[in-house]
Design an enzyme around this catalytic site. Structure first.
Site, PDB file in Angstrom:
ATOM      1  N   ASP A  55     -48.334  51.080 -14.950  1.00  0.00           N
ATOM      2  CA  ASP A  55     -49.022  50.986 -14.071  1.00  0.00           C
ATOM      3  C   ASP A  55     -47.959  50.246 -12.847  1.00  0.00           C
ATOM      4  O   ASP A  55     -47.774  48.883 -13.059  1.00  0.00           O
ATOM      5  CB  ASP A  55     -50.302  50.217 -14.097  1.00  0.00           C
ATOM      6  CG  ASP A  55     -51.216  49.861 -12.795  1.00  0.00           C
ATOM      7  OD1 ASP A  55     -50.564  50.104 -11.809  1.00  0.00           O
ATOM      8  OD2 ASP A  55     -52.301  49.304 -12.970  1.00  0.00           O
ATOM      9  N   TYR A  62     -51.928  48.240  -4.464  1.00  0.00           N
ATOM     10  CA  TYR A  62     -52.345  47.052  -5.085  1.00  0.00           C
ATOM     11  C   TYR A  62     -51.456  46.742  -6.372  1.00  0.00           C
ATOM     12  O   TYR A  62     -51.549  47.747  -7.220  1.00  0.00           O
ATOM     13  CB  TYR A  62     -53.915  47.179  -5.313  1.00  0.00           C
ATOM     14  CG  TYR A  62     -54.566  45.975  -5.903  1.00  0.00           C
ATOM     15  CD1 TYR A  62     -54.727  44.750  -4.880  1.00  0.00           C
ATOM     16  CD2 TYR A  62     -54.852  45.904  -7.325  1.00  0.00           C
ATOM     17  CE1 TYR A  62     -55.179  43.529  -5.291  1.00  0.00           C
ATOM     18  CE2 TYR A  62     -55.456  44.701  -7.689  1.00  0.00           C
ATOM     19  CZ  TYR A  62     -55.447  43.441  -6.676  1.00  0.00           C
ATOM     20  OH  TYR A  62     -56.106  42.469  -6.950  1.00  0.00           O
ATOM     21  N   ASP A  67     -56.853  55.879 -19.013  1.00  0.00           N
ATOM     22  CA  ASP A  67     -56.759  54.756 -18.100  1.00  0.00           C
ATOM     23  C   ASP A  67     -58.033  53.944 -18.308  1.00  0.00           C
ATOM     24  O   ASP A  67     -59.078  54.275 -18.765  1.00  0.00           O
ATOM     25  CB  ASP A  67     -57.112  55.282 -16.585  1.00  0.00           C
ATOM     26  CG  ASP A  67     -56.746  54.182 -15.592  1.00  0.00           C
ATOM     27  OD1 ASP A  67     -55.763  53.191 -15.970  1.00  0.00           O
ATOM     28  OD2 ASP A  67     -57.165  54.015 -14.517  1.00  0.00           O
ATOM     29  N   TYR A  92     -54.144  38.163 -19.802  1.00  0.00           N
ATOM     30  CA  TYR A  92     -54.584  39.297 -19.157  1.00  0.00           C
ATOM     31  C   TYR A  92     -53.694  39.730 -17.918  1.00  0.00           C
ATOM     32  O   TYR A  92     -53.778  38.900 -16.872  1.00  0.00           O
ATOM     33  CB  TYR A  92     -55.962  39.247 -18.822  1.00  0.00           C
ATOM     34  CG  TYR A  92     -56.843  40.466 -18.063  1.00  0.00           C
ATOM     35  CD1 TYR A  92     -56.769  41.570 -19.061  1.00  0.00           C
ATOM     36  CD2 TYR A  92     -56.906  40.701 -16.716  1.00  0.00           C
ATOM     37  CE1 TYR A  92     -57.253  42.884 -18.434  1.00  0.00           C
ATOM     38  CE2 TYR A  92     -57.332  41.971 -16.369  1.00  0.00           C
ATOM     39  CZ  TYR A  92     -57.497  42.868 -17.146  1.00  0.00           C
ATOM     40  OH  TYR A  92     -57.783  44.169 -16.666  1.00  0.00           O
ATOM     41  N   LYS A 128     -54.743  46.431 -18.119  1.00  0.00           N
ATOM     42  CA  LYS A 128     -55.105  47.270 -19.508  1.00  0.00           C
ATOM     43  C   LYS A 128     -53.761  48.160 -19.799  1.00  0.00           C
ATOM     44  O   LYS A 128     -53.090  48.512 -19.236  1.00  0.00           O
ATOM     45  CB  LYS A 128     -56.396  48.072 -19.416  1.00  0.00           C
ATOM     46  CG  LYS A 128     -57.533  47.338 -20.346  1.00  0.00           C
ATOM     47  CD  LYS A 128     -56.952  46.900 -21.497  1.00  0.00           C
ATOM     48  CE  LYS A 128     -58.070  46.116 -22.269  1.00  0.00           C
ATOM     49  NZ  LYS A 128     -57.483  45.049 -23.142  1.00  0.00           N
ATOM     50  N   GLN A 155     -51.711  73.491 -34.145  1.00  0.00           N
ATOM     51  CA  GLN A 155     -51.709  74.592 -34.881  1.00  0.00           C
ATOM     52  C   GLN A 155     -50.913  74.650 -35.887  1.00  0.00           C
ATOM     53  O   GLN A 155     -50.176  73.867 -36.254  1.00  0.00           O
ATOM     54  CB  GLN A 155     -51.249  75.704 -33.870  1.00  0.00           C
ATOM     55  CG  GLN A 155     -51.865  75.986 -32.551  1.00  0.00           C
ATOM     56  CD  GLN A 155     -53.623  76.448 -32.698  1.00  0.00           C
ATOM     57  OE1 GLN A 155     -54.209  75.982 -31.816  1.00  0.00           O
ATOM     58  NE2 GLN A 155     -53.470  77.141 -33.618  1.00  0.00           N
ATOM     59  N   ASP A 180     -64.989  50.259 -11.598  1.00  0.00           N
ATOM     60  CA  ASP A 180     -63.529  50.599 -12.227  1.00  0.00           C
ATOM     61  C   ASP A 180     -63.627  51.425 -13.256  1.00  0.00           C
ATOM     62  O   ASP A 180     -62.383  51.336 -14.123  1.00  0.00           O
ATOM     63  CB  ASP A 180     -62.880  49.080 -12.593  1.00  0.00           C
ATOM     64  CG  ASP A 180     -62.512  48.324 -11.103  1.00  0.00           C
ATOM     65  OD1 ASP A 180     -62.824  48.970 -10.145  1.00  0.00           O
ATOM     66  OD2 ASP A 180     -62.094  47.276 -11.287  1.00  0.00           O
TER      67      ASP A 180
END
Ligand code: F6R
Ligand code: MG
Ligand code: MG
Length: 363
Positions: free
Chosen positions: A10, A89, A130, A227, A230, A240, A285
């Site tokens: 991200d 952002y 996500d 943090y 994520k 297969q 979100d």
């Protein structure tokens, strides 16, 4: 052996943490196109899931190749420039280091790579998510490769009947362990049910040790110590013949099981399978998204993608996910919608506790 490398990050969303702007895809495309022209890459595709930019690449350099990783890092830097130009952002959000030092692991982006001897026909599925963490793959991978109620091939197809082996990472202690299924199933489940700590990294056939699946296990908060968004992991699954059939690979997602990572990385929510064009998490979100890109591999070239969840047979899973989302949201900031205290460690909770520490008195 051809290498399939999926590397994602991200590096800026719009608006907020919603989507990847086309300019970022264009910027990354220039870098990957150059790498294909100069022979580093055999082929590539660039996709997006929510605010995550997905580089799907093939080459003959093997896993963990510094040239390929360096080029992917460069693509993320160029995409970050594009994000900065538009004031998007969180521009450059997942690039946790200033300088590239030979391997992109531990620098923020998520990586899933496998070296394979292409079979006469080689169907694969790349899953991209996500608003969740890498442990989100534990449940569906177990279903695909070890649960006969999901994968009848385990019972009735001679090539699959032997079972598989699961390599599990302990993300906290940085250790790994291998379990064979069906014989070690209960031990395997004992660990991978705790999906924030134990994650399935790789699955192989038991006899010939052919890689069947691989996931990205990078944990942003464990790298950064706080943090920073994520992990939004990816997984590559072969299908297969001696592996689960395509429909057995997709079947676990007909149930929108709960995953961690919704809103501020701090809430449980249903994992909603959607088409590429619907992989834009907006409500609160989220809810967390998963897309599935299907390919046939052709001597290192991607034939595809096919948008595998763009199928009305997954409508009910989406509908159920919306019902579960309503139900979970009614809990507000109460657990178990909000994650438990230990998992909140990397969010704003420590700051709140710190602020309150002088208010506490002994009981
Ligand atoms: C992003 C995510 C979002 C953000 C939230 C707050 O992966 O899950 O829910 O955590 O939008 O974002 P900031 O802190 O960037 O304002
Ligand atoms: Mg983001
Ligand atoms: Mg994301």
């Amino acid at each position: 052996m051809v290498t399939i490398s999926v590397i994602k990050a991200d590096v800026g969303g719009y608006p907020g943490h919603h989507s990847v702007h086309p300019d970022l895809i264009k910027a990354a495309d220039q870098v990957l196109r150059g790498a294909k022209e100069n022979g580093l890459l055999t082929d590539f595709r660039i996709l997006a899931c929510g605010d995550d930019l997905q580089l799907l690449m093939t080459h003959w350099k093997g896993c963990d190749n510094s040239e390929v990783h360096g080029m992917a890092w460069e693509a993320f830097l160029r995409a970050t420039d594009a994000a900065k130009n538009l004031k998007l952002y969180g521009a450059g959000q997942d690039l946790l280091s200033d300088t590239f030092s030979g391997n992109i692991r531990g620098m923020g982006p998520g990586i899933a790579e496998m070296d394979i001897e292409e079979r006469p026909s080689e169907p694969i599925v790349v899953f991209m998510a996500d608003k969740t963490e890498s442990g989100a793959w534990n449940f569906p991978l177990y279903k695909m490769f070890a649960d006969p109620f999901n994968t009848p091939g385990l019972v009735i197809a001679p090539g699959v009947h032997m079972g598989f082996e699961f390599e599990v990472y302990d993300l906290f202690e940085k250790k790994k362990v291998v379990f064979k299924t069906p014989e070690d199933s209960y031990d395997l489940l004992a660990l991978i049910g705790a999906s924030e700590r134990y994650v399935v990294k790789r699955i192989r056939t038991k006899d010939s040790k052919k890689v069947a699946a691989v996931t990205s296990t990078e944990s942003l908060h464990l790298i950064a110590g706080k943090y920073v968004g994520k992990d939004d992991p990816v997984a590559i699954v072969r299908s297969q013949h001696e592996f689960p059939a395509l429909g057995e690979v997709l079947e676990p997602f007909s149930f929108p099981f709960l995953v961690k990572g919704w809103m501020r990385g701090s809430h449980h929510g249903p994992f909603m399978p959607t088409s590429f064009e619907q992989a834009h998490p907006s409500r609160f979100d989220g809810p967390p998204r998963v897309i599935a890109a299907g390919f046939q591999m052709n001597n290192g070239y991607f034939v595809g993608p096919v948008d595998l969840f763009k199928d009305p047979s997954f409508d009910r899973a989406r509908q159920k996910a919306n019902e579960v989302a309503d139900y979970m949201r009614r809990h507000g900031t109460f657990e178990p919608h909000r994650l438990g205290m230990s998992e909140m460690e990397y969010t704003t909770i420590p700051a709140v506790l710190d602020k309150l520490k002088d208010k506490f008195v002994p009981i």
